[in-house]
Design a protein around this motif. Structure first.
Motif, short mmCIF file in Angstrom:
data_model
loop_
_atom_site.label_atom_id
_atom_site.label_comp_id
_atom_site.label_asym_id
_atom_site.label_seq_id
_atom_site.Cartn_x
_atom_site.Cartn_y
_atom_site.Cartn_z
N LEU A 79 62.15 43.95 92.98
CA LEU A 79 62.45 44.79 91.81
C LEU A 79 63.80 44.39 91.21
CD1 LEU A 79 61.45 48.29 93.24
CD2 LEU A 79 60.19 46.93 91.56
N PRO A 80 63.91 43.19 90.62
CA PRO A 80 65.21 42.71 90.13
C PRO A 80 65.81 43.54 89.01
CG PRO A 80 63.45 41.25 89.42
CD PRO A 80 62.84 42.24 90.36
N GLY A 81 65.00 44.28 88.28
CA GLY A 81 65.53 45.08 87.19
C GLY A 81 65.92 46.49 87.58
N ASP A 82 65.76 46.85 88.83
CA ASP A 82 66.04 48.21 89.29
C ASP A 82 67.56 48.38 89.44
OD1 ASP A 82 66.40 50.61 90.70
OD2 ASP A 82 64.51 50.36 91.78
N GLN A 83 68.17 49.01 88.45
CA GLN A 83 69.62 49.16 88.43
C GLN A 83 70.12 50.04 89.58
OE1 GLN A 83 71.06 47.14 86.55
NE2 GLN A 83 73.16 47.78 86.66
N GLU A 84 69.38 51.07 89.92
CA GLU A 84 69.78 51.96 91.02
C GLU A 84 69.81 51.20 92.34
OE1 GLU A 84 68.04 55.91 93.18
OE2 GLU A 84 67.86 55.81 91.00
N LEU A 85 68.80 50.36 92.56
CA LEU A 85 68.75 49.54 93.76
C LEU A 85 69.90 48.54 93.78
CD1 LEU A 85 67.33 48.63 96.38
CD2 LEU A 85 65.89 47.14 94.95
N ALA A 86 70.19 47.93 92.64
CA ALA A 86 71.29 46.97 92.55
C ALA A 86 72.62 47.65 92.88
CB ALA A 86 71.34 46.35 91.16
N LEU A 87 72.82 48.86 92.38
CA LEU A 87 74.05 49.59 92.67
C LEU A 87 74.16 49.93 94.15
CD1 LEU A 87 74.21 51.98 89.57
CD2 LEU A 87 75.76 50.08 90.10
N GLU A 88 73.04 50.34 94.74
CA GLU A 88 73.03 50.67 96.17
C GLU A 88 73.31 49.42 97.01
OE1 GLU A 88 69.84 52.07 99.56
OE2 GLU A 88 69.56 52.85 97.53
N TYR A 89 72.69 48.30 96.64
CA TYR A 89 72.89 47.03 97.33
C TYR A 89 74.36 46.62 97.24
CZ TYR A 89 71.50 42.14 98.54
OH TYR A 89 71.34 40.90 99.12
N ALA A 90 74.92 46.69 96.03
CA ALA A 90 76.33 46.31 95.82
C ALA A 90 77.26 47.23 96.62
CB ALA A 90 76.66 46.35 94.33
N ALA A 91 76.97 48.53 96.63
CA ALA A 91 77.81 49.46 97.39
C ALA A 91 77.76 49.15 98.88
CB ALA A 91 77.36 50.90 97.13
N SER A 92 76.60 48.76 99.36
CA SER A 92 76.47 48.40 100.78
C SER A 92 77.25 47.14 101.09
CB SER A 92 75.00 48.21 101.15
OG SER A 92 74.32 49.44 101.07
N LEU A 93 77.23 46.19 100.18
CA LEU A 93 78.01 44.96 100.38
C LEU A 93 79.50 45.27 100.39
CD1 LEU A 93 75.96 42.54 98.11
CD2 LEU A 93 76.02 42.57 100.62
N GLU A 94 79.92 46.20 99.54
CA GLU A 94 81.32 46.62 99.54
C GLU A 94 81.67 47.29 100.88
OE1 GLU A 94 83.70 45.95 97.45
OE2 GLU A 94 82.55 45.21 95.74
N ASP A 95 80.75 48.07 101.41
CA ASP A 95 80.98 48.71 102.71
C ASP A 95 81.09 47.66 103.82
OD1 ASP A 95 80.89 51.21 101.55
OD2 ASP A 95 78.83 51.64 102.19
N ILE A 96 80.27 46.63 103.74
CA ILE A 96 80.32 45.55 104.74
C ILE A 96 81.66 44.84 104.66
CG2 ILE A 96 79.33 43.32 105.39
CD1 ILE A 96 76.58 44.46 104.47
N LYS A 97 82.10 44.55 103.45
CA LYS A 97 83.40 43.89 103.28
C LYS A 97 84.53 44.80 103.78
CE LYS A 97 86.77 42.09 100.12
NZ LYS A 97 87.81 43.01 100.56
N ALA A 98 84.44 46.10 103.48
CA ALA A 98 85.46 47.04 103.95
C ALA A 98 85.51 47.06 105.48
CB ALA A 98 85.18 48.43 103.41
N SER A 99 84.35 46.94 106.11
CA SER A 99 84.29 46.88 107.57
C SER A 99 85.02 45.63 108.09
CB SER A 99 82.83 46.86 108.03
OG SER A 99 82.73 46.61 109.40
N ALA A 100 84.82 44.52 107.41
CA ALA A 100 85.52 43.28 107.79
C ALA A 100 87.02 43.43 107.58
CB ALA A 100 84.98 42.10 106.98
#
Length: 177
Positions: A79-100
């Protein structure tokens, strides 16, 4: 006498045909790649990205970042056009980076380096929303390089102190990243 012989034969033929038709009808249900939404236990094509995103959330909660990225990527690819999913994915990546970043602040350079390395190796799959992220490839590469240098320095410090086991453990963690 001939009629008496044909009747049982005809009944057998009709029963055989009914059996064949019924088994063919059952086969079509099993071969269907998608079930209807009313059928319990079946996953529809539209539910696949949602279940992948749900699995990704569970992996995030468990600290299983590689699996989370894999599942988010699968959902986002579907679902490449799903903006809500993209935001959730990006937020999770930010959380992963914050963990590092937190691991780096604690001087746990092996953990931090492994997480930065994971993000760096996965970065090409963030193409659709990389602009949403607070970091880029160069930043991750810089953080990873810093972790490597710190692990090497810690290893030499332990070696000079005579703590060979600790030095070897630090250098082995350096090799993994």
């Amino acid at each position: 006498m001939m009629m008496g012989f044909r009747a049982p034969y005809g009944v057998l033929v009709v029963l055989a045909l009914l059996f064949i038709v019924q088994s063919c009808a059952g086969t079509n249900d099993r071969q269907s790649p998608q079930g209807s939404p009313q059928e319990p236990g079946r996953v529809t094509a539209s539910a696949l990205p949602q279940s992948a995103a749900a699995a990704a959330r569970q992996h995030m909660d468990a600290g299983e970042y590689q699996s989370a990225i894999r599942d988010y990527h699968a959902a986002y690819k579907a679902l490449p056009g799903d903006q809500e999913l993209a935001l959730e994915y990006a937020a999770s990546l930010e959380d992963i980076k914050a963990s590092a970043d937190k691991a780096s602040d604690r001087r746990d350079f092996a953990s931090a380096g492994g997480t930065y390395d994971l993000l760096l190796k996965s970065y090409s799959s963030f193409n659709g929303f990389a602009k949403m992220l607070s970091f880029d490839k160069a930043h991750l590469d810089e953080k990873l390089s810093s972790c490597r240098k710190s692990l090497s320095a810690q290893g030499f410090q332990e070696y000079r102190k005579g703590n060979l086991g600790e030095a070897i453990a630090l250098w082995q963690s350096l090799l993994t990243i």
